[in-house]
Enzyme design. Structure first.
Site, PDB file in Angstrom:
ATOM      1  N   HIS A 156       1.050  -1.371  -0.157  1.00  0.00           N
ATOM      2  CA  HIS A 156      -0.055   0.073  -0.126  1.00  0.00           C
ATOM      3  C   HIS A 156       0.865   1.268   0.060  1.00  0.00           C
ATOM      4  CE1 HIS A 156      -3.445  -2.782   1.266  1.00  0.00           C
ATOM      5  NE2 HIS A 156      -2.350  -3.043   2.069  1.00  0.00           N
ATOM      6  N   SER A 277      14.904  21.561 -16.339  1.00  0.00           N
ATOM      7  CA  SER A 277      13.546  22.344 -16.457  1.00  0.00           C
ATOM      8  C   SER A 277      14.055  23.822 -17.144  1.00  0.00           C
ATOM      9  CB  SER A 277      13.037  22.456 -15.219  1.00  0.00           C
ATOM     10  OG  SER A 277      12.369  23.821 -15.238  1.00  0.00           O
ATOM     11  N   LYS A 283      16.000  21.752 -10.903  1.00  0.00           N
ATOM     12  CA  LYS A 283      15.420  20.332 -11.588  1.00  0.00           C
ATOM     13  C   LYS A 283      16.229  19.712 -12.174  1.00  0.00           C
ATOM     14  CE  LYS A 283      11.341  19.685 -10.943  1.00  0.00           C
ATOM     15  NZ  LYS A 283      10.071  20.099 -11.509  1.00  0.00           N
ATOM     16  N   GLU A 290       9.584   8.483 -16.928  1.00  0.00           N
ATOM     17  CA  GLU A 290       8.212   8.868 -17.217  1.00  0.00           C
ATOM     18  C   GLU A 290       7.823   8.466 -18.637  1.00  0.00           C
ATOM     19  OE1 GLU A 290       8.380  13.240 -16.199  1.00  0.00           O
ATOM     20  OE2 GLU A 290       8.751  12.539 -14.109  1.00  0.00           O
TER      21      GLU A 290
END
Ligand code: ARG
Length: 462
Positions: A156, A277, A283, A290
């Site tokens: 979980h 970024s 970043k 992804e």
């Protein structure tokens, strides 16, 4: 417009119809397979005395020349041809004249395209298998180096029990190993030649289908000509297996993204596999993971697309089946890229062992072991569960871990606790006591790694 048919037509095809119908723009991928299949076909035609030796030689030479010209960029796939089969046949006839007109004897584009697509897919099944093998080698190396690198195991997405990096990665080793075995299954089930099925009902020429099949590396020839030209099951199976690979890669990517986040910092993705970024200078984004996760959608899409295309088609060939190509090609390219990039990213990942171990120590991941400790002292498990629950509550209250409590504090909840509790619930003890087959303990893990090593070294698996 250069077509193979036209005899029974009184009007020229509409330009829009031609454009809608054509497949050369994408089936040119089958060019090499089409040449290979045609050569095997005419060699067999000559053996069966359906064409002469001179005709066969002229056709083979012509096809080989066409291949060279395409290789060298001297011959281009121009848009006036309907598909790759028409393109090659037209070029052959231009080049060698009448003998070229005999190449298609005893053959239809229906069995021809079925053959080409099968040969192409068969190679790609093997290519995906090979890429999975490289991925497994990287996973194996990481496992071997991290038998005692502790980390929390989750259920979980809540910390559950401590495991090791070797153990966690071992789960993916199993998944990709199964993905490889799916490749092997698909390969052996699909490896039969449809050539000779003709348009749908075979042919009246005395073809030697088995001879062609063995020349092209097939196990044998298919047994039903209608099925041979209509079957795309092997593509569906392949896309289902590719979808499963993507599902595995996507779960793995999701974990990499979470672990690489500022909140977790379990791992660091190498700069070479990260992106920045345009606005936020700090970043470093896990774009590769992804994208792998994101591209899963288009591979599932390909599977759904072909399942849907095939579901209402009466036997035998229908033009709907031309739709099998673009999505399949795209799915194959996507999956191969994803496995490659993912493998490179994984191979260069840095593990923050201390952070992982600290995380495994917090969050009461040793609570089950504390309960097991009481069980060993004679407390029934359900009672032990309750005692440790109360102990955890006390810890939450004091903002500490179980091992931070004094023995007196523990005894306030149960007098079964003794000083040996501390040794029983260390991170190492929690992992090492898990000895059963498939568990994270080092002894068991070393045995598993031996099996994996053998699997990777085994010639038939390479
Ligand atoms: N381009 C076609 C395909 O991909 C080749 C087969 C054409 N056959 C036909 N009967 N029109 O399916």
């Amino acid at each position: 417009m250069a077509q193979l048919w036209g005899g029974r037509f009184t009007k020229k095809t509409e330009d829009a119809v031609f454009a809608f119908n054509e497949s050369l723009s994408f089936d040119k991928r089958l060019f090499y397979k089409d040449i290979e299949g045609s050569i095997a076909h005419v060699v067999m035609l000559e053996k069966q005395k359906i064409i002469t030796l001179e005709e066969k030689d002229a056709i083979v030479k012509g096809l080989t020349t066409i291949q060279h010209e395409v290789d060298e960029g001297r011959l281009e796939f121009t848009s006036e041809y309907e598909d790759v089969h028409s393109f090659i046949e037209a070029k052959l006839i231009d080049m060698i004249g009448d003998a070229g007109k005999k190449m298609h004897t005893g053959r239809s584009r229906n069995d021809q395209v079925a053959l080409d697509m099968r040969m192409y897919t068969r190679d790609e099944v093997a290519a995906v298998d090979e890429l999975l093998y490289s991925l497994l080698k990287v996973i194996y190396r990481i496992m071997d180096e991290n038998i005692e690198t502790y980390m929390p195991g989750f259920t979980h997405l809540q910390k559950a029990q401590p495991v090791t990096v070797a153990h966690h990665f071992g789960a993916y080793f199993e998944m990709f190993k199964r993905d490889r075995s799916r490749m092997h299954d698909i390969y052996s089930r699909m490896n039969f030649s449809p050539l000779g099925a003709g348009a749908l009902a075979g042919t009246t020429y005395p073809l030697d289908r088995e001879y062609v099949a063995s020349m092209l590396g097939f196990e044998g020839a298919t047994l039903n000509s209608m099925d041979s030209v209509s079957d795309r099951d092997y593509i569906i199976e392949f896309l289902a297996a590719l979808s499963t690979i993507m599902m595995h890669l996507s779960r793995f990517s999701e974990e990499i993204i979470i672990w690489n986040s500022n909140e977790y910092r379990f791992i660091e993705i190498d700069d070479a596999y990260s992106t920045g970024s345009s606005i936020m200078p700090q970043k470093k984004n896990p774009d590769i993971a992804e994208l792998v996760r994101g591209k899963t959608g288009r591979v599932y899409g390909a599977l759904m697309s072909i399942l849907t295309t095939m579901k209402g088609i009466p036997l035998a060939y229908n033009k709907d089946m031309q739709e099998d190509k673009e999505v399949t090609f795209d799915a194959i390219d996507t999956v191969k890229d994803c496995i490659c990039l993912f493998t490179g990213m994984l191979d260069t990942i840095k593990f923050n062992n201390d952070i992982m171990a600290r995380s495994a120590m917090n969050g009461f991941t040793n609570a089950t072991d504390a309960a097991d400790y009481l069980v060993k002292k004679g407390v029934p498990f359900r009672d032990a569960h309750g005692i440790i629950g109360r102990l955890v509550l006390k810890c939450i209250d004091k903002n500490c871990s179980i091992e931070d409590l004094t023995i007196e504090e523990m005894k306030e909840i149960s007098d079964v606790f003794e000083a040996d509790i501390y040794d029983a619930i260390t991170l190492k003890a929690c992992v090492e006591k898990r000895l059963t087959k498939g568990a994270p303990g080092a002894a068991g893990m070393k045995e598993t790694l031996k099996i994996y090593k053998k699997y990777l070294e085994d010639e038939i698996n390479k």
